[in-house]
Write an enzyme that holds these catalytic residues in place. Structure first.
Site, short mmCIF file in Angstrom:
data_model
loop_
_atom_site.label_atom_id
_atom_site.label_comp_id
_atom_site.label_asym_id
_atom_site.label_seq_id
_atom_site.Cartn_x
_atom_site.Cartn_y
_atom_site.Cartn_z
N SER A 93 0.83 -1.20 0.00
CA SER A 93 0.00 0.00 0.00
C SER A 93 0.86 1.25 0.00
O SER A 93 2.05 1.21 0.29
CB SER A 93 -0.92 0.01 1.22
OG SER A 93 -0.18 0.41 2.35
N LYS A 94 0.21 2.34 -0.31
CA LYS A 94 0.84 3.66 -0.40
C LYS A 94 1.65 4.02 0.85
O LYS A 94 2.59 4.79 0.76
CB LYS A 94 -0.25 4.73 -0.58
CG LYS A 94 -0.72 4.85 -2.00
CD LYS A 94 0.01 6.01 -2.69
CE LYS A 94 -0.32 6.09 -4.16
NZ LYS A 94 0.86 5.87 -4.96
#
Ligand code: GLU
Length: 433
Positions: free
Chosen positions: A200-201
Site C-alpha cells: 500500500s501507499k
C-alpha cells in the site's frame, strides 16, 4: 494446444506493482511457449474508468517491455455479446430476471477446480449468494464478462492474482452453464509490504509509473518483479531478456505471498546501472536533465559520458543525479548550509582556497593526476593536513560534504568552473554570517 493468455486490467487507477507482475508472468509464460498475450481492458464500469489511467497502463506496459499480440480489446464495446450470452442462460432457465438484472441461480453443491500452483480447490456454493450476471443498467458483472471473454478469446491459461481465488468457483459454474471448456487456472500470490499487508501507499510507491519516474531501469525492475515469487535457480539473481523468457517456469512460482523489498530492488538497479554502457547511461541521464531544463538541447554527450563514468557506481536510481549531483549542472551549485558552516568558515580556509585556486589557474592540462599533484604540493609546502584542504575544496566545488572523488570531479567540471567556485567559496561563503 496453443497457449493464449490475457492481462485484464481495469483503468480505474495507475498500474499497480502487483498487477504489473501479473502482466509480466502472463507475458513471460506466453513468450516462453510462443503463444499469444491478449490485452483486455475491463472498462464496463464507465464511472470509475478514466482515459488517463488507460494511458498509464499502456505506458507502464511499454516500460516493462510487454507488447501484446492482440488488443487492446475493450469490454465496453462488447456489451451486445454479454447480453446475448445472458439471454442464452435465461432461455435455458439457468438464469432469471430480477428487477431488470439477470441473476444466475446457484444450486447448493461443491465446486472443484484445479489450480496450477495450489492444486485442487473445492468450494461450497452455499458460501456465495446468487450471482448477478447483468446489472439493470445493461452492463455485465466482472465474473460474467470475464467468463464470456476468456471463453470466446480462447484463453488457455488464466493467470491472475490470488485475490481472485474466491471468484473462480463462480466462474467455473458459469463456464459449465454456458457449455464452455475450462481454461487452466493459476493464481499467483500477492505482493505484500513490510507489514505483510497488501502493498500500500503507506510504504512508498505502488505504481509502476512512480518507479519509472525516479529512474529504475526497465530490465532491473522486471528482474526484481519476477524474483518476487520465482527464481531462475541456483544462486542466480540477475536475469533479463531472452534468457529470462527461456528460463521462466510458471509451475515453479511460489505459493506464498512475496514481500516487497525496496533495498533489494535498489541493489538490483545498481547492478544494472553498473552494466549499462556509458554512452547509453549518458543518454538516459540526458533525458532527465533536459526535462529539468538543466541541459541545453545541444549538450555535449561525450562530456556527459564522463560524468556518467564518475557516477556509474554511485547511482541507486537515475534520479540521484538530480538529488545528489546537481552541482555538475548548476552554476553556482547549491551549497549545503551544514557543510559550509563546518568546512568553509574555519580560520585560514579562504586563504587556502585562494592559494589552491591560484595554483590551479596556472595549470595547462586540467586532468585529475595534475590537479591532485598541485593540491598535494600545497598541502606539503604549507604543512597542512590533507583534510584541511580537501574538505573545504570539496564543499567549495560541489557544495556538498560527500561527493565522487574530488580530483576527478574537478577535472570533469573543468578549469573555469572550478576556479570560479573556489573564488566564490573563498570570498562569499567563508565569511561568518
Ligand atoms: N479486471 C480484473 C482485475 O484487474 C481482472 C481479473 C482477472 O484477471 O480475471 O483484477
Amino acid at each position: 494446444m496453443s497457449v493464449r493468455v490475457r492481462f485484464a486490467p481495469s483503468p480505474t487507477g495507475k498500474l499497480h506493482v502487483g498487477s504489473a507482475r501479473t502482466a509480466l508472468f502472463n507475458w513471460l509464460f506466453a513468450r516462453h511457449h510462443r503463444g499469444a498475450f491478449v490485452l483486455r481492458i475491463e472498462d464496463t464500469d464507465q464511472k470509475r474508468s478514466n482515459p488517463a489511467f488507460l494511458q498509464d497502463i499502456y505506458a507502464s506496459l511499454a516500460f516493462l517491455g510487454i507488447v501484446a499480440e492482440e488488443g487492446p480489446i475493450f469490454q465496453s464495446k462488447r456489451l451486445a455479446l454479454y447480453q446475448e450470452h445472458a439471454r442464452r442462460l435465461l432461455q435455458a432457465g439457468a438464469a432469471a430476471e430480477h428487477e431488470g438484472a439477470v441473476v444466475f441461480s446457484v444450486s447448493p453443491q461443491a465446486v472443484t477446480f484445479t489450480d496450477l500452483l495450489h492444486g485442487d480447490i473445492t468450494v461450497d456454493t452455499t458460501l456465495f449468494e446468487s450471482l448477478v450476471l447483468m446489472k439493470s443498467d445493461g452492463t455485465p458483472t466482472y465474473n460474467f464478462a470475464c467468463v464470456v471473454d476468456d471463453a470466446l478469446m480462447q484463453i488457455s491459461h488464466v493467470i491472475r492474482g490470488d485475490d481472485h481465488i474466491a471468484n473462480t468457483p463462480k466462474q467455473v459454474l458459469l463456464y459449465r452453464a454456458l457449455g464452455f471448456a475450462l481454461p487452466v487456472f493459476a493464481h499467483i500470490p500477492l505482493i505484500v509490504g513490510v507489514d505483510r499487508a497488501r502493498l500500500s501507499k503507506r510504504f512508498g510507491a505502488t505504481s509502476v509509473d512512480e518507479y519509472r519516474q525516479v529512474g529504475y531501469l526497465p530490465d532491473a525492475f522486471v528482474n526484481y518483479l519476477v524474483l518476487l515469487g520465482w527464481s531462475p535457480g541456483g544462486n542466480r539473481e540477475l536475469i533479463a531478456g531472452q534468457e529470462l523468457i527461456d528460463a521462466f517456469d510458471l509451475s515453479k512460482v511460489r505459493k506464498t505471498a512475496a514481500q516487497f523489498d525496496q533495498r533489494k530492488l535498489d541493489w538490483l538497479n545498481g547492478q544494472y546501472l553498473k552494466r549499462t554502457p556509458l554512452p547509453r547511461l549518458a543518454e538516459l541521464l540526458a533525458e532527465r536533465l533536459k526535462a529539468k531544463g538543466w541541459l541545453a538541447a545541444d549538450h555535449d554527450l561525450d562530456w556527459l559520458a564522463r560524468v556518467a563514468a564518475l557516477l556509474q557506481d554511485r547511482l541507486r536510481v537515475l534520479e540521484d543525479i538530480e538529488d545528489q549531483h546537481a552541482f555538475f549542472f548548476r552554476e553556482p551549485p547549491d551549497y549545503e548550509e551544514e557543510a559550509v558552516a563546518k568546512y568553509l568558515r574555519g580560520d585560514g580556509v579562504a586563504e587556502r582556497l585562494l592559494e589552491l585556486r591560484e595554483r590551479l589557474s596556472r595549470m595547462s592540462s586540467f586532468d585529475a593526476p595534475a590537479i591532485e599533484a598541485a593540491a598535494r604540493a600545497l598541502v606539503a609546502e604549507r604543512q597542512l593536513a590533507s583534510k584541511d584542504l580537501i574538505h573545504p575544496a570539496r564543499v567549495a566545488v560541489t557544495g556538498r560534504e560527500v561527493s565522487p572523488p574530488l580530483f576527478e570531479t574537478m577535472a570533469v567540471l573543468g578549469k573555469a568552473k572550478v576556479l570560479s567556485r573556489l573564488e566564490h567559496a573563498a570570498t562569499a561563503l567563508s565569511r561568518k554570517p
